[in-house]
Design a protein around this motif. Sequence first.
Motif, PDB file in Angstrom:
ATOM      1  N   THR A  93      36.890  56.198 -38.360  1.00  0.00           N
ATOM      2  CA  THR A  93      36.066  55.217 -37.647  1.00  0.00           C
ATOM      3  C   THR A  93      35.180  54.530 -38.665  1.00  0.00           C
ATOM      4  O   THR A  93      35.069  54.964 -39.813  1.00  0.00           O
ATOM      5  CB  THR A  93      35.162  55.892 -36.587  1.00  0.00           C
ATOM      6  OG1 THR A  93      34.325  56.830 -37.252  1.00  0.00           O
ATOM      7  CG2 THR A  93      35.972  56.593 -35.514  1.00  0.00           C
ATOM      8  N   ARG A  94      34.532  53.455 -38.224  1.00  0.00           N
ATOM      9  CA  ARG A  94      33.702  52.711 -39.161  1.00  0.00           C
ATOM     10  C   ARG A  94      32.511  53.537 -39.639  1.00  0.00           C
ATOM     11  O   ARG A  94      32.055  53.403 -40.762  1.00  0.00           O
ATOM     12  CB  ARG A  94      33.207  51.414 -38.506  1.00  0.00           C
ATOM     13  CG  ARG A  94      32.515  50.499 -39.482  1.00  0.00           C
ATOM     14  CD  ARG A  94      32.021  49.229 -38.840  1.00  0.00           C
ATOM     15  NE  ARG A  94      33.087  48.251 -38.717  1.00  0.00           N
ATOM     16  CZ  ARG A  94      33.649  47.914 -37.569  1.00  0.00           C
ATOM     17  NH1 ARG A  94      33.274  48.499 -36.454  1.00  0.00           N
ATOM     18  NH2 ARG A  94      34.585  47.017 -37.513  1.00  0.00           N
ATOM     19  N   ARG A 104      32.160  54.692 -25.030  1.00  0.00           N
ATOM     20  CA  ARG A 104      31.657  55.137 -26.325  1.00  0.00           C
ATOM     21  C   ARG A 104      30.693  54.145 -26.970  1.00  0.00           C
ATOM     22  O   ARG A 104      30.284  54.312 -28.102  1.00  0.00           O
ATOM     23  CB  ARG A 104      32.802  55.481 -27.277  1.00  0.00           C
ATOM     24  CG  ARG A 104      33.965  54.519 -27.269  1.00  0.00           C
ATOM     25  CD  ARG A 104      35.079  55.045 -28.127  1.00  0.00           C
ATOM     26  NE  ARG A 104      34.723  54.988 -29.526  1.00  0.00           N
ATOM     27  CZ  ARG A 104      35.025  53.974 -30.323  1.00  0.00           C
ATOM     28  NH1 ARG A 104      35.667  52.938 -29.853  1.00  0.00           N
ATOM     29  NH2 ARG A 104      34.683  53.992 -31.578  1.00  0.00           N
ATOM     30  N   ILE A 143      30.670  51.313 -28.503  1.00  0.00           N
ATOM     31  CA  ILE A 143      30.955  50.995 -29.909  1.00  0.00           C
ATOM     32  C   ILE A 143      30.082  49.835 -30.405  1.00  0.00           C
ATOM     33  O   ILE A 143      29.620  49.828 -31.546  1.00  0.00           O
ATOM     34  CB  ILE A 143      32.464  50.696 -30.115  1.00  0.00           C
ATOM     35  CG1 ILE A 143      32.754  50.444 -31.596  1.00  0.00           C
ATOM     36  CG2 ILE A 143      32.945  49.557 -29.264  1.00  0.00           C
ATOM     37  CD1 ILE A 143      34.222  50.315 -31.896  1.00  0.00           C
ATOM     38  N   SER A 198      26.152  50.922 -30.179  1.00  0.00           N
ATOM     39  CA  SER A 198      25.760  51.941 -31.158  1.00  0.00           C
ATOM     40  C   SER A 198      25.343  51.305 -32.490  1.00  0.00           C
ATOM     41  O   SER A 198      24.550  51.880 -33.238  1.00  0.00           O
ATOM     42  CB  SER A 198      26.901  52.937 -31.382  1.00  0.00           C
ATOM     43  OG  SER A 198      28.013  52.277 -31.944  1.00  0.00           O
ATOM     44  N   GLU A 237      34.391  49.526 -21.581  1.00  0.00           N
ATOM     45  CA  GLU A 237      33.866  50.874 -21.818  1.00  0.00           C
ATOM     46  C   GLU A 237      33.407  51.576 -20.534  1.00  0.00           C
ATOM     47  O   GLU A 237      32.620  52.505 -20.577  1.00  0.00           O
ATOM     48  CB  GLU A 237      32.730  50.818 -22.849  1.00  0.00           C
ATOM     49  CG  GLU A 237      33.243  50.360 -24.212  1.00  0.00           C
ATOM     50  CD  GLU A 237      32.185  50.295 -25.285  1.00  0.00           C
ATOM     51  OE1 GLU A 237      32.523  50.561 -26.446  1.00  0.00           O
ATOM     52  OE2 GLU A 237      31.020  49.978 -24.992  1.00  0.00           O
ATOM     53  N   TYR A 258      36.872  62.354 -30.717  1.00  0.00           N
ATOM     54  CA  TYR A 258      37.458  61.016 -30.625  1.00  0.00           C
ATOM     55  C   TYR A 258      38.979  61.125 -30.753  1.00  0.00           C
ATOM     56  O   TYR A 258      39.495  61.904 -31.561  1.00  0.00           O
ATOM     57  CB  TYR A 258      36.937  60.125 -31.764  1.00  0.00           C
ATOM     58  CG  TYR A 258      35.587  59.498 -31.523  1.00  0.00           C
ATOM     59  CD1 TYR A 258      34.779  59.886 -30.462  1.00  0.00           C
ATOM     60  CD2 TYR A 258      35.112  58.500 -32.387  1.00  0.00           C
ATOM     61  CE1 TYR A 258      33.542  59.300 -30.260  1.00  0.00           C
ATOM     62  CE2 TYR A 258      33.868  57.914 -32.186  1.00  0.00           C
ATOM     63  CZ  TYR A 258      33.092  58.313 -31.131  1.00  0.00           C
ATOM     64  OH  TYR A 258      31.866  57.738 -30.932  1.00  0.00           O
ATOM     65  N   SER A 299      42.338  58.625 -31.252  1.00  0.00           N
ATOM     66  CA  SER A 299      42.753  57.268 -31.612  1.00  0.00           C
ATOM     67  C   SER A 299      44.160  56.976 -31.118  1.00  0.00           C
ATOM     68  O   SER A 299      45.098  57.729 -31.383  1.00  0.00           O
ATOM     69  CB  SER A 299      42.721  57.109 -33.137  1.00  0.00           C
ATOM     70  OG  SER A 299      43.478  55.976 -33.528  1.00  0.00           O
ATOM     71  N   HIS A 340      39.030  48.835 -37.139  1.00  0.00           N
ATOM     72  CA  HIS A 340      39.203  48.817 -35.676  1.00  0.00           C
ATOM     73  C   HIS A 340      40.020  47.606 -35.271  1.00  0.00           C
ATOM     74  O   HIS A 340      40.781  47.643 -34.313  1.00  0.00           O
ATOM     75  CB  HIS A 340      37.843  48.759 -34.970  1.00  0.00           C
ATOM     76  CG  HIS A 340      37.158  50.087 -34.888  1.00  0.00           C
ATOM     77  ND1 HIS A 340      37.770  51.208 -34.356  1.00  0.00           N
ATOM     78  CD2 HIS A 340      35.932  50.484 -35.274  1.00  0.00           C
ATOM     79  CE1 HIS A 340      36.945  52.231 -34.426  1.00  0.00           C
ATOM     80  NE2 HIS A 340      35.826  51.818 -34.974  1.00  0.00           N
TER      81      HIS A 340
END
Length: 404
Positions: A53-54, A82, A84, A87, A99, A314, A316, A392
Amino acid sequence: MENPVPDHVPPEMVRDFSLFTSPGMSPTPNGDPHAAVACVHSGPPIFYSPLNTRDGRGTWVITRASDQRRVLQDTETFSSHRSIFASALGESWPMIPLELDPPAHGAFRSLLNPLFSPKRVAALEPAVRERAIRLIDGIAASGTSCDVMKDFAFPFTVNIFLHLLGLPDDRIDTFVGWGRDLLHGDDVKRPAAARTIVSFIDELAAARRNDLLDDFMTFVVQAQVEGRRLTKQEVRGVGVLVFVAGLDTVAAAIGFDLAYLARNLKDQELLRSEPGRIVAAAEELLRAYPTVQLIRVATKDIYFEGAPIRKGDYVSCATMIANRDPAEFECPNTVDLAREDNRHATFGYGPHRCLGSHLARREIVVGLEEWLARIPAFRIKNGTAPITSGGHVFGIENLILDWS
């Protein structure tokens, strides 16, 4: 640095692979991140990637398309919530409906579905085509090469989106810059872009509450879900999602398509001489060059195909991995513009299947039709190299096409 692999992950299930940092994923001249991703099919069907993830969090990586479909349909076990985007601001509100989980998801989804229906997209098509023609004619008149992302892909797709949102297109470059910083920027640019986008959406919503127009944001501030108006945070969640979704993904898809055709002159000539093939070809290019990684959060402990997934992990489901699954597609790493029965995963699967897929498809098809009708045989300009990146959302830039 401490080992980011949680204790419950068996060491033999850990693989050194990431859509952010593996070879071919960081910005690379002439890179092919989609081919780099396809290599996971030579390994186990599910594994743990410590940095996928980033923000450097690990994810389980589901490689088989059939397993991804199971995850994406099981919203009780694998949640979409989540935050994203939020956050990046240290907040936790959801982008809506992306989401939200059912049943809340369904109420917002049915509110927005009519805005992106095939009927609505058909009504938009003349404006889409006119925009493509105007841009391409301008490019053709000004020389024999162009930076196709800056000169065509972004101004074409983002303009259509601004048109849909009822926003003036004199700020395209600004908006595209925000999108680039948000999706591909560093730890400073990303939160800054997120803050800028949130205040823009909040101000736009406030303006529409005071002065109603016939546009998307007026629709959202007036809309009702389950007999009530949307809260300010819900309006923001919808506005941010729709705004961000239109800034990058379709432009990137067109970029990857034109890069492929620039390197494969036979296929380019085939589509030029038989434009009736473009619709099927666009589906195959969507399969070969998807741009989005979908991530879910486990809501409970579960063994999935032998993997001990724990609550909060998480998971993916990368579209670019599913679309190269040899169990689903014959010769998955070959682009076959005549491929039939092309059930690719590019727009996701299950209740969260991409809301804007009809519009995205039309933009890509119209973009390719008008480009091939107006620009002679083109290739990548000598001495230049397009720069691709993973993440992503996969991206391509510095794509200089030449038809001299």
